[in-house]
Design a protein around this motif. Structure first.
Motif, PDB file in Angstrom:
ATOM      1  N   VAL A  38       0.847  -1.193   0.000  1.00 32.90           N
ATOM      2  CA  VAL A  38       0.000   0.000   0.000  1.00 32.90           C
ATOM      3  C   VAL A  38       0.881   1.240   0.000  1.00 32.90           C
ATOM      4  O   VAL A  38       1.902   1.285   0.696  1.00 32.90           O
ATOM      5  CB  VAL A  38      -0.926   0.021   1.234  1.00 32.90           C
ATOM      6  CG1 VAL A  38      -1.741   1.314   1.278  1.00 32.90           C
ATOM      7  CG2 VAL A  38      -1.863  -1.185   1.231  1.00 32.90           C
ATOM      8  N   CYS A  39       0.493   2.242  -0.773  1.00 34.34           N
ATOM      9  CA  CYS A  39       1.179   3.525  -0.736  1.00 34.34           C
ATOM     10  C   CYS A  39       0.240   4.565  -0.131  1.00 34.34           C
ATOM     11  O   CYS A  39      -0.953   4.314   0.059  1.00 34.34           O
ATOM     12  CB  CYS A  39       1.616   3.962  -2.138  1.00 34.34           C
ATOM     13  SG  CYS A  39       0.264   4.509  -3.218  1.00 34.34           S
ATOM     14  N   HIS A  40       0.790   5.731   0.180  1.00 34.81           N
ATOM     15  CA  HIS A  40      -0.033   6.851   0.621  1.00 34.81           C
ATOM     16  C   HIS A  40       0.130   7.987  -0.378  1.00 34.81           C
ATOM     17  O   HIS A  40       1.256   8.416  -0.669  1.00 34.81           O
ATOM     18  CB  HIS A  40       0.360   7.293   2.031  1.00 34.81           C
ATOM     19  CG  HIS A  40      -0.147   6.373   3.098  1.00 34.81           C
ATOM     20  ND1 HIS A  40       0.482   5.192   3.418  1.00 34.81           N
ATOM     21  CD2 HIS A  40      -1.246   6.445   3.892  1.00 34.81           C
ATOM     22  CE1 HIS A  40      -0.185   4.576   4.375  1.00 34.81           C
ATOM     23  NE2 HIS A  40      -1.239   5.309   4.677  1.00 34.81           N
ATOM     24  N   LEU A  41      -0.993   8.426  -0.897  1.00 34.40           N
ATOM     25  CA  LEU A  41      -1.032   9.492  -1.901  1.00 34.40           C
ATOM     26  C   LEU A  41      -1.357  10.800  -1.200  1.00 34.40           C
ATOM     27  O   LEU A  41      -2.442  10.971  -0.646  1.00 34.40           O
ATOM     28  CB  LEU A  41      -2.085   9.173  -2.964  1.00 34.40           C
ATOM     29  CG  LEU A  41      -2.388  10.262  -3.997  1.00 34.40           C
ATOM     30  CD1 LEU A  41      -1.165  10.552  -4.856  1.00 34.40           C
ATOM     31  CD2 LEU A  41      -3.571   9.841  -4.875  1.00 34.40           C
ATOM     32  N   CYS A  51      -3.901  12.944   2.726  1.00 33.00           N
ATOM     33  CA  CYS A  51      -3.027  11.791   2.519  1.00 33.00           C
ATOM     34  C   CYS A  51      -3.878  10.535   2.640  1.00 33.00           C
ATOM     35  O   CYS A  51      -4.441  10.265   3.704  1.00 33.00           O
ATOM     36  CB  CYS A  51      -1.894  11.795   3.544  1.00 33.00           C
ATOM     37  SG  CYS A  51      -0.664  10.505   3.270  1.00 33.00           S
ATOM     38  N   VAL A  52      -3.987   9.774   1.543  1.00 36.70           N
ATOM     39  CA  VAL A  52      -4.919   8.664   1.475  1.00 36.70           C
ATOM     40  C   VAL A  52      -4.196   7.374   1.089  1.00 36.70           C
ATOM     41  O   VAL A  52      -3.426   7.356   0.123  1.00 36.70           O
ATOM     42  CB  VAL A  52      -6.030   8.947   0.433  1.00 36.70           C
ATOM     43  CG1 VAL A  52      -7.029   7.809   0.388  1.00 36.70           C
ATOM     44  CG2 VAL A  52      -6.740  10.259   0.756  1.00 36.70           C
ATOM     45  N   PRO A  53      -4.416   6.272   1.830  1.00 41.01           N
ATOM     46  CA  PRO A  53      -3.855   4.979   1.413  1.00 41.01           C
ATOM     47  C   PRO A  53      -4.446   4.563   0.076  1.00 41.01           C
ATOM     48  O   PRO A  53      -5.656   4.676  -0.150  1.00 41.01           O
ATOM     49  CB  PRO A  53      -4.253   4.031   2.547  1.00 41.01           C
ATOM     50  CG  PRO A  53      -5.412   4.686   3.224  1.00 41.01           C
ATOM     51  CD  PRO A  53      -5.203   6.154   3.072  1.00 41.01           C
ATOM     52  N   CYS A  84       2.658  13.666  -3.704  1.00 45.65           N
ATOM     53  CA  CYS A  84       3.770  12.989  -3.054  1.00 45.65           C
ATOM     54  C   CYS A  84       3.276  11.606  -2.652  1.00 45.65           C
ATOM     55  O   CYS A  84       2.307  11.486  -1.893  1.00 45.65           O
ATOM     56  CB  CYS A  84       4.227  13.774  -1.826  1.00 45.65           C
ATOM     57  SG  CYS A  84       5.585  12.986  -0.929  1.00 45.65           S
ATOM     58  N   VAL A  85       3.907  10.585  -3.199  1.00 41.65           N
ATOM     59  CA  VAL A  85       3.535   9.199  -2.903  1.00 41.65           C
ATOM     60  C   VAL A  85       4.615   8.593  -2.009  1.00 41.65           C
ATOM     61  O   VAL A  85       5.807   8.672  -2.331  1.00 41.65           O
ATOM     62  CB  VAL A  85       3.391   8.369  -4.193  1.00 41.65           C
ATOM     63  CG1 VAL A  85       3.160   6.903  -3.868  1.00 41.65           C
ATOM     64  CG2 VAL A  85       2.242   8.909  -5.043  1.00 41.65           C
ATOM     65  N   THR A  86       4.204   8.018  -0.891  1.00 40.76           N
ATOM     66  CA  THR A  86       5.158   7.405   0.027  1.00 40.76           C
ATOM     67  C   THR A  86       4.836   5.931   0.229  1.00 40.76           C
ATOM     68  O   THR A  86       3.668   5.532   0.248  1.00 40.76           O
ATOM     69  CB  THR A  86       5.165   8.105   1.402  1.00 40.76           C
ATOM     70  OG1 THR A  86       3.874   7.946   2.015  1.00 40.76           O
ATOM     71  CG2 THR A  86       5.476   9.574   1.256  1.00 40.76           C
ATOM     72  N   VAL A 110       9.939   7.725  -1.456  1.00 43.54           N
ATOM     73  CA  VAL A 110       9.095   8.908  -1.633  1.00 43.54           C
ATOM     74  C   VAL A 110       9.181   9.333  -3.096  1.00 43.54           C
ATOM     75  O   VAL A 110      10.284   9.470  -3.645  1.00 43.54           O
ATOM     76  CB  VAL A 110       9.547  10.060  -0.718  1.00 43.54           C
ATOM     77  CG1 VAL A 110       8.684  11.296  -0.953  1.00 43.54           C
ATOM     78  CG2 VAL A 110       9.481   9.635   0.751  1.00 43.54           C
ATOM     79  N   VAL A 111       8.028   9.527  -3.711  1.00 39.60           N
ATOM     80  CA  VAL A 111       7.971   9.898  -5.131  1.00 39.60           C
ATOM     81  C   VAL A 111       7.219  11.223  -5.258  1.00 39.60           C
ATOM     82  O   VAL A 111       6.104  11.365  -4.762  1.00 39.60           O
ATOM     83  CB  VAL A 111       7.248   8.823  -5.974  1.00 39.60           C
ATOM     84  CG1 VAL A 111       7.289   9.198  -7.458  1.00 39.60           C
ATOM     85  CG2 VAL A 111       7.862   7.447  -5.738  1.00 39.60           C
TER      86      VAL A 111
END
Length: 221
Positions: A38-41, A51-53, A84-86, A110-111
Motif C-alpha cells: 500500500v502507498c499513501h497518496l 493523505c490517502v492509502p 507525493c507518494v510514500t 518517496v515519489v
C-alpha cells in the motif's frame, strides 16, 4: 539484484537529515515498491493537505495508481496537482537503553511529481492489471475482468519514477557512551515481518471449492 541507473536527487527529493541513510541505487527503489503493498497518496485538496492509502503497482519506471472517479483527491491528481507518494516497510523496532535512542528499522520510498490520467483504453486495462497483480498475484487471469460500467467508474493514474528518494535504516540502537556501560537494561532489535495467513473462504463459497493455485502458493499451503 545488480546496481541500476542511479537516482538523481532534486531539491524536493534530497534528504535533509540522516543523509547517510539515503540510497541512490534505483534497484533499492524497485525493491521497496515491489515488496510493499500500500502507498499513501498526498496532495493539497481545497487548500488542505490530504493523505490517502491507495493501491498501486509498478511497471518499469511508471507507478500506476487507481481510485474511484468520484474521489476528490483522485480527480485533483488527474487534473495535474503535484502529489507525493510514500511507501514504507517497517522491518523492526529498535530498543535502546535510553528512550531517546529508541528507533525503527525501515525502508522508505518517496515519489514526487504530477501524475497523468490514463485515457488510452489499452493502457488503462494494463494499468489495472499491474495494480491487481501487485496486490493479488494471479487474480487477473482467474477472476472476471472489469466490464464497461466498472471501467468507467475507476480512474487510473500514471506517475513517472523520476523524482524519487529512498531511505533505509537497518542497524541496531545508537547508544550514548554512558548507556553502553550499563548492564541492567536490554537493548536490541525486535524484527517485524508481514506474513500471509491461511485463506478464509467467503460465506457464499460452497464446501469443496478448492483454493486456487495462485492463492495456495502465496499462502504456502
Amino acid at each position: 539484484m545488480p546496481r541500476s541507473v542511479p537516482l538523481s536527487p532534486t531539491p524536493r527529493s534530497t534528504l535533509t537529515r540522516k543523509k547517510h541513510r539515503a540510497s541512490t541505487d534505483r534497484a533499492d527503489l524497485y525493491r521497496v515498491l515491489d515488496e510493499a503493498l500500500v502507498c499513501h497518496l498526498g496532495l493539497v485538496l481545497a487548500g488542505s493537505p490530504v493523505c490517502v492509502p491507495t493501491g498501486y503497482g509498478r511497471d518499469g519506471d511508471t507507478l500506476y495508481l487507481h481510485g474511484s472517479t468520484g474521489s476528490g483527491n483522485i480527480r485533483a491528481a488527474a487534473e495535474g496537482a503535484d502529489v507525493c507518494v510514500t511507501v514504507t516497510i517497517l522491518d523492526g523496532i529498535v530498543y535502546a537503553r535510553s528512550l531517546n535512542n529508541h528507533s525503527m528499522n525501515y525502508r522508505c520510498a518517496v515519489v514526487h511529481g504530477r501524475p497523468r490520467l490514463v485515457t488510452d483504453a489499452a493502457e488503462k486495462l494494463r494499468g489495472l492489471r499491474i495494480v491487481t497483480e501487485h496486490l493479488a498475484p494471479g487474480s487477473w487471469d482467474h477472476a472476471r475482468e472489469p466490464n464497461a460500467k466498472e471501467l468507467a467508474s475507476v480512474a487510473v493514474l500514471a506517475l513517472d519514477l523520476t523524482e524519487t528518494s529512498v531511505k533505509i535504516r537497518a542497524e541496531g540502537p545508537a547508544e550514548q557512551a554512558e548507556d553502553v556501560d550499563r548492564h541492567d537494561v536490554w537493548a536490541g532489535v525486535l524484527p517485524i515481518r508481514t506474513v500471509v495467513g491461511p485463506p478464509e473462504p467467503a460465506t457464499y463459497v460452497p464446501d469443496g471449492v478448492v483454493v486456487p493455485t495462485h492463492i495456495a502458493r502465496r499462502a504456502r499451503i
